[in-house]
Scaffold this motif. Structure first.
Motif, PDB file in Angstrom:
ATOM      1  N   SER A 320      17.148  -5.491  -5.052  1.00 11.16           N
ATOM      2  CA  SER A 320      18.135  -6.340  -4.369  1.00 11.16           C
ATOM      3  C   SER A 320      17.747  -6.530  -2.911  1.00 11.16           C
ATOM      4  O   SER A 320      17.833  -7.639  -2.380  1.00 11.16           O
ATOM      5  N   VAL A 321      17.310  -5.440  -2.280  1.00  8.96           N
ATOM      6  CA  VAL A 321      16.930  -5.527  -0.859  1.00  8.96           C
ATOM      7  C   VAL A 321      15.743  -6.488  -0.730  1.00  8.96           C
ATOM      8  O   VAL A 321      15.712  -7.358   0.153  1.00  8.96           O
ATOM      9  N   VAL A 323      14.879  -8.959  -2.757  1.00  7.36           N
ATOM     10  CA  VAL A 323      15.296 -10.344  -3.019  1.00  7.36           C
ATOM     11  C   VAL A 323      16.034 -10.904  -1.808  1.00  7.36           C
ATOM     12  O   VAL A 323      15.767 -12.021  -1.346  1.00  7.36           O
ATOM     13  N   ALA A 324      16.944 -10.074  -1.231  1.00  7.48           N
ATOM     14  CA  ALA A 324      17.706 -10.523  -0.055  1.00  7.48           C
ATOM     15  C   ALA A 324      16.750 -10.847   1.096  1.00  7.48           C
ATOM     16  O   ALA A 324      16.883 -11.874   1.776  1.00  7.48           O
ATOM     17  N   ALA A 325      15.749  -9.995   1.301  1.00 13.07           N
ATOM     18  CA  ALA A 325      14.794 -10.190   2.400  1.00 13.07           C
ATOM     19  C   ALA A 325      14.004 -11.476   2.165  1.00 13.07           C
ATOM     20  O   ALA A 325      13.761 -12.262   3.087  1.00 13.07           O
ATOM     21  N   TRP A 326      13.643 -11.679   0.916  1.00 17.04           N
ATOM     22  CA  TRP A 326      12.863 -12.889   0.584  1.00 17.04           C
ATOM     23  C   TRP A 326      13.671 -14.152   0.854  1.00 17.04           C
ATOM     24  O   TRP A 326      13.190 -15.103   1.457  1.00 17.04           O
ATOM     25  N   HIS A 327      14.976 -14.107   0.439  1.00 14.38           N
ATOM     26  CA  HIS A 327      15.857 -15.243   0.669  1.00 14.38           C
ATOM     27  C   HIS A 327      15.970 -15.561   2.150  1.00 14.38           C
ATOM     28  O   HIS A 327      15.876 -16.708   2.569  1.00 14.38           O
ATOM     29  N   ARG A 328      16.175 -14.489   2.921  1.00 16.19           N
ATOM     30  CA  ARG A 328      16.331 -14.648   4.370  1.00 16.19           C
ATOM     31  C   ARG A 328      15.082 -15.263   4.977  1.00 16.19           C
ATOM     32  O   ARG A 328      15.137 -16.203   5.757  1.00 16.19           O
ATOM     33  N   TYR A 329      13.938 -14.718   4.534  1.00 17.50           N
ATOM     34  CA  TYR A 329      12.650 -15.170   5.067  1.00 17.50           C
ATOM     35  C   TYR A 329      12.443 -16.650   4.738  1.00 17.50           C
ATOM     36  O   TYR A 329      12.116 -17.459   5.590  1.00 17.50           O
ATOM     37  N   SER A 331      14.728 -18.934   3.893  1.00 15.86           N
ATOM     38  CA  SER A 331      15.663 -19.850   4.551  1.00 15.86           C
ATOM     39  C   SER A 331      15.286 -20.007   6.025  1.00 15.86           C
ATOM     40  O   SER A 331      15.429 -21.096   6.599  1.00 15.86           O
TER      41      SER A 331
END
Ligand SMILES: C[C@@]1(CC(=O)O)c2cc3[nH]c(cc4nc(cc5[nH]c(cc(n2)[C@H]1CCC(=O)O)[C@@](C)(CC(=O)O)[C@@H]5CCC(=O)O)C(CC(=O)O)=C4CCC(=O)O)c(CCC(=O)O)c3CC(=O)O
Ligand SMILES: NC(=O)C1=CN([C@@H]2O[C@H](COP(=O)(O)OP(=O)(O)OC[C@H]3O[C@@H](n4cnc5c(N)ncnc54)[C@H](O)[C@@H]3O)[C@@H](O)[C@H]2O)C=CC1
Length: 335
Positions: A320-321, A323-329, A331
């Motif tokens: 989850s961490v 995936v969240a980091a990837w999304h942030r990166y 966006s």
């Protein structure tokens, strides 16, 4: 490196199980505190106990009962220990009582006067007795006067041969008693009996293998460790002479029989029923072995479910961490 070793606790006390069977002990006073001392003394089974105290109304009733009990009264009375009550005040000028006990203790193969316990309400007397004991190099305890104690009493619980002493090294005796009561609750039923049965097994093993050489000792110890670790406290408490005999047969074949190897057939068939029922509801593994590894007392040593779940949850959190980091990166890079 140093973190692997226990930290030094500078308590100032060495807790030991002092063997007094060859020693005489002198107890001065007969109030409630002396009475509690006397109880611990008779449990310790010294060669002889001398009590110096006047026979008056200050004598604690339990203490009077023990001092006047029939030698055959057994556990309820003096536990078979000889108690001589010298019915007068301690002669502090010539220490005649101390001398008497000293001389008596030296004869008859005795180990001499082992210790002196003072529990009177007379502080001057206590100080004098303490000074004389230290001159004669006899360990002394004056109740409630730490500087006049070579050893302290502690709060003790007993279950057969099991004794547990709580010491706070003079800091908090009432807390010691409270902690002792808590510990008392956590000791399994049958602990005293289990210890007695282990004692019987060890004695019987020494009759089968009486060797005094290092090899014999090492073999006995290894086998005893293997057997002890397989039996729960409750199971040990149930080891009767017949079961002990069958456990000892394992010595000859270098095997360590478990409770179920030697328990009477009735118990074994119940255990087999339990295993079958466990397998039927899917609690147990195919071989009948529980997937949760427990020691004989039921403490979980290793639980595959917990290990598996921990791994799963850790994996989920990491994913989850990520995936969240990837999304942030992604966006941020789109902006
Ligand atoms: C150093 C020691 C020397 C010795 O006596 O061997 C000692 C010393 C002193 N006790 C004092 C007081 C009290 N002692 C108790 C009770 C016990 N005292 C015991 C042992 C010890 N007491 C040794 C250290 C033990 C340890 O290291 O933990 C117990 C554990 C064993 C036993 O005596 O058999 C037994 C409980 C047994 C049980 O119930 O299981 C109570 C509680 C009560 O009576 O309910 C109080 C009142 C409450 C309070 O004061 O805290 C005082 C103050 C006197 C003053 O103020 O002038 C001193 C002197 C000082 O501390 O300087
Ligand atoms: N460590 C502990 O657990 C505790 C210790 N104490 C202390 O222990 C001591 C005794 O307490 P208690 O039993 O309550 O006292 P107590 O006053 O009830 O009894 C004292 C006893 O000593 C005897 N005695 C007095 N002078 C004597 C002498 N010259 N020769 C022989 N015997 C003599 C008395 O006849 C009596 O039997 C006190 O100093 C008290 O402060 C008190 C409470 C707790």
């Amino acid at each position: 490196m140093s973190g692997e070793y226990p930290l030094v606790e500078p308590t100032g006390s060495l807790l030991l199980a002092w063997q007094v069977s060859r020693e005489s002990i002198l107890l001065v006073g007969a109030g409630p505190v002396a009475s509690s001392r006397l109880y611990h003394l008779v449990c310790a089974q010294p060669r002889k106990i001398y009590v110096v105290a006047p026979d008056d109304d200050n004598v604690d009733p339990e203490m009077r009962y023990r001092m006047t009990a029939d030698p055959d009264a057994g556990a309820g009375g003096n536990g078979g220990v000889e108690i001589e009550w010298i019915k007068r005040k301690y002669s502090e000028h010539d220490h005649a009582d101390l001398q008497l006990v000293l001389q008596d203790g030296q004869g008859g193969g005795g180990g001499g006067l082992g210790m002196v316990l003072v529990a009177t309400d007379d502080a001057t007397l206590s100080t004098r007795i303490c000074a004389e004991c230290r001159r004669l190099r006899i360990p002394v305890n004056v109740a409630d006067v730490p500087p006049e104690c070579d050893f302290y009493f502690g709060s003790v619980l007993r279950r057969g041969a099991l004794s547990v002493m709580v010491s706070t090294n003079g800091k908090g005796p009432r807390i010691a008693a409270r902690l002792r009561r808590r510990i008392e609750k956590s000791i399994p039923d049958g602990a005293g009996e289990a210890i007695a049965r282990v004692g019987d097994l060890r004695a019987a093993l020494r009759r089968v293998e009486p060797g005094k050489g290092n090899d014999a000792i090492a073999q006995r110890m290894q086998w005893m460790i293997r057997v002890s670790d397989q039996w729960s406290i409750e199971q040990l408490a149930r080891m009767d002479p017949d079961m002990r005999h069958r456990v000892l047969q394992g010595w000859a074949t270098d095997s360590a029989p478990s409770y179920y190897d030697v328990a009477p057939a009735r118990i074994n068939s119940l255990a087999a029923l339990g295993l079958r029922a466990g397998r039927a509801v899917g609690l147990l593994g195919p071989g009948g072995s529980c997937p949760v590894d427990r020691d004989p007392d039921g403490n979980v040593r290793r639980c595959p479910f917990v290990l598996g779940m921990t791994g799963f949850v850790t994996g989920l959190v990491t994913a989850s961490v990520a995936v969240a980091a990837w999304h942030r990166y992604s966006s941020m890079s789109r902006r």
